[in-house]
Scaffold this active site. Structure first.
Site, PDB file in Angstrom:
ATOM      1  N   PRO A   1      18.881 -41.286  13.350  1.00 30.73           N
ATOM      2  CA  PRO A   1      19.405 -42.227  12.343  1.00 30.73           C
ATOM      3  C   PRO A   1      18.657 -42.122  11.014  1.00 30.73           C
ATOM      4  O   PRO A   1      19.098 -42.680  10.016  1.00 30.73           O
ATOM      5  CB  PRO A   1      19.195 -43.608  12.977  1.00 30.73           C
ATOM      6  CG  PRO A   1      18.542 -43.407  14.283  1.00 30.73           C
ATOM      7  CD  PRO A   1      18.266 -41.962  14.493  1.00 30.73           C
TER       8      PRO A   1
ATOM      9  N   GLU B   1      12.732 -44.059  21.673  1.00 27.96           N
ATOM     10  CA  GLU B   1      12.401 -44.662  20.381  1.00 27.96           C
ATOM     11  C   GLU B   1      12.092 -43.632  19.312  1.00 27.96           C
ATOM     12  O   GLU B   1      11.977 -43.953  18.146  1.00 27.96           O
ATOM     13  CB  GLU B   1      11.229 -45.632  20.535  1.00 27.96           C
ATOM     14  CG  GLU B   1      11.647 -47.026  20.960  1.00 27.96           C
ATOM     15  CD  GLU B   1      12.302 -47.037  22.343  1.00 27.96           C
ATOM     16  OE1 GLU B   1      11.935 -46.191  23.183  1.00 27.96           O
ATOM     17  OE2 GLU B   1      13.182 -47.874  22.550  1.00 27.96           O
TER      18      GLU B   1
ATOM     19  N   ARG C   1      36.015 -26.657  13.478  1.00 28.17           N
ATOM     20  CA  ARG C   1      37.375 -26.613  12.940  1.00 28.17           C
ATOM     21  C   ARG C   1      37.435 -26.050  11.518  1.00 28.17           C
ATOM     22  O   ARG C   1      38.499 -25.734  11.003  1.00 28.17           O
ATOM     23  CB  ARG C   1      38.075 -27.976  13.046  1.00 28.17           C
ATOM     24  CG  ARG C   1      37.357 -29.113  12.377  1.00 28.17           C
ATOM     25  CD  ARG C   1      37.920 -30.443  12.833  1.00 28.17           C
ATOM     26  NE  ARG C   1      39.368 -30.516  12.636  1.00 28.17           N
ATOM     27  CZ  ARG C   1      39.948 -30.551  11.462  1.00 28.17           C
ATOM     28  NH1 ARG C   1      39.217 -30.510  10.368  1.00 28.17           N
ATOM     29  NH2 ARG C   1      41.248 -30.619  11.361  1.00 28.17           N
TER      30      ARG C   1
ATOM     31  N   ASP D   1      42.893 -31.681   4.931  1.00 26.31           N
ATOM     32  CA  ASP D   1      42.257 -32.768   5.675  1.00 26.31           C
ATOM     33  C   ASP D   1      41.807 -33.904   4.767  1.00 26.31           C
ATOM     34  O   ASP D   1      41.535 -33.697   3.594  1.00 26.31           O
ATOM     35  CB  ASP D   1      40.995 -32.251   6.386  1.00 26.31           C
ATOM     36  CG  ASP D   1      41.324 -31.535   7.674  1.00 26.31           C
ATOM     37  OD1 ASP D   1      42.492 -31.577   8.079  1.00 26.31           O
ATOM     38  OD2 ASP D   1      40.406 -30.944   8.253  1.00 26.31           O
TER      39      ASP D   1
HETATM   40  N1  ADE Z   1      20.591 -40.827  17.189  1.00 26.13           N
HETATM   41  C1  ADE Z   1      20.577 -42.159  17.211  1.00 26.13           C
HETATM   42  N2  ADE Z   1      21.349 -42.671  16.257  1.00 26.13           N
HETATM   43  C2  ADE Z   1      21.879 -41.625  15.571  1.00 26.13           C
HETATM   44  C3  ADE Z   1      22.749 -41.501  14.458  1.00 26.13           C
HETATM   45  N3  ADE Z   1      23.253 -42.562  13.820  1.00 26.13           N
HETATM   46  N4  ADE Z   1      23.056 -40.258  14.034  1.00 26.13           N
HETATM   47  C4  ADE Z   1      22.536 -39.179  14.642  1.00 26.13           C
HETATM   48  N5  ADE Z   1      21.708 -39.234  15.694  1.00 26.13           N
HETATM   49  C5  ADE Z   1      21.375 -40.446  16.157  1.00 26.13           C
END
Ligand code: ADE
Length: 236
Positions: A95, A123, A161, A176
């Site tokens: 994230p 974590e 793709r 697209d």
């Molecule tokens: N792992 C945990 N959350 C994620 C996300 N939003 N994008 C990519 N990998 C992740």
């Protein structure tokens, strides 16, 4: 041929997910090769541990760096990012990464011939993986998944793709959504009247210029309503 290697502690997750539709076709046609690596089989300790407690204390477990370094060394031939071939990308899904979008998928499809996807878990993941191995840290959006596995599937699909000859018709990807920072226009097929909901008259007119104008208008309307940020970006 694009080679994609996925590093995970849940290899079973990927058992069938790449065996459908365009991805399957691309594999059969030799456009892409996908390999799944089980990080657990690259551990050397008795308990085959892929995670451990964080130095400094705190909740949760941290993914260990040794198994990841071992796989990278095996599949790329070096653990030194400076020595990777130019066309090799080592991507950490997390994230914290750069947000994935169509332009990033295009960048990978155009520039890489070997993509290694590291699925993070728990974590976190020992920072030395990012420091030494990773060329790109990618997030698929502002939400937290319990692991990078679903994100890896998203990248694989979006990238494949875009590869030459992966789609039935070469022009399909050009139209697209997002290619021009616009959402797609509405589509209709038979029947013309379904429970009183009729197909817009213009689509039955045979007037291609009119149809083209209508579709563009609708694409703008949808983008204005749902994703105004895309239009702001385009004109800023
Ligand atoms: N792992 C945990 N959350 C994620 C996300 N939003 N994008 C990519 N990998 C992740």
């Amino acid at each position: 041929m694009l080679k994609i290697d996925v590093l995970t502690i849940f290899p079973e997750f990927f058992k069938e997910v790449f065996d459908f539709g365009i991805i399957r076709r691309a594999k059969v046609a030799g456009i892409v090769e996908i390999n799944i690596y089980d990080l657990r089989s690259f551990t050397t300790d008795k308990h085959r541990k892929t995670d451990d407690k964080p130095f400094g204390g705190g909740d949760g477990m941290v993914m260990k760096c040794e198994p990841i370094f071992s796989v990278i060394e095996q599949i790329i031939g070096t653990c030194e990012r400076e020595n990777y071939p130019q066309v090799t990308k080592v991507v950490l899904l997390s994230p914290q990464g750069r947000v994935f979008k169509q332009s990033v998928a295009r960048e990978f499809a155009d520039e890489a011939n070997h993509i290694v996807l590291i699925c993070g878990r728990y974590e976190g993941i020992d920072e030395r993986v990012s420091d030494a191995l990773v060329t790109d840290e990618i997030s698929i959006g502002d939400y937290v998944l319990s692991g990078g596995e679903p994100a890896a599937v998203v990248l694989v699909d979006a990238i494949i793709r875009l590869l030459p000859n992966a789609l039935g018709s070469e022009t399909s990807a050009v139209n697209d959504s997002f290619t021009e920072n616009l959402l797609d226009y509405p589509h209709y097929t038979q029947p013309r009247d379904f429970r009183g909901m009729e197909v817009p008259e213009v689509l039955l007119s045979g007037n291609h210029a009119e149809i083209e104008r209508w579709r563009r208008e609708k694409a703008f309307e949808k983008t204005r309503n749902y994703r105004k940020d895309l239009l702001d970006k385009e004109h800023s």
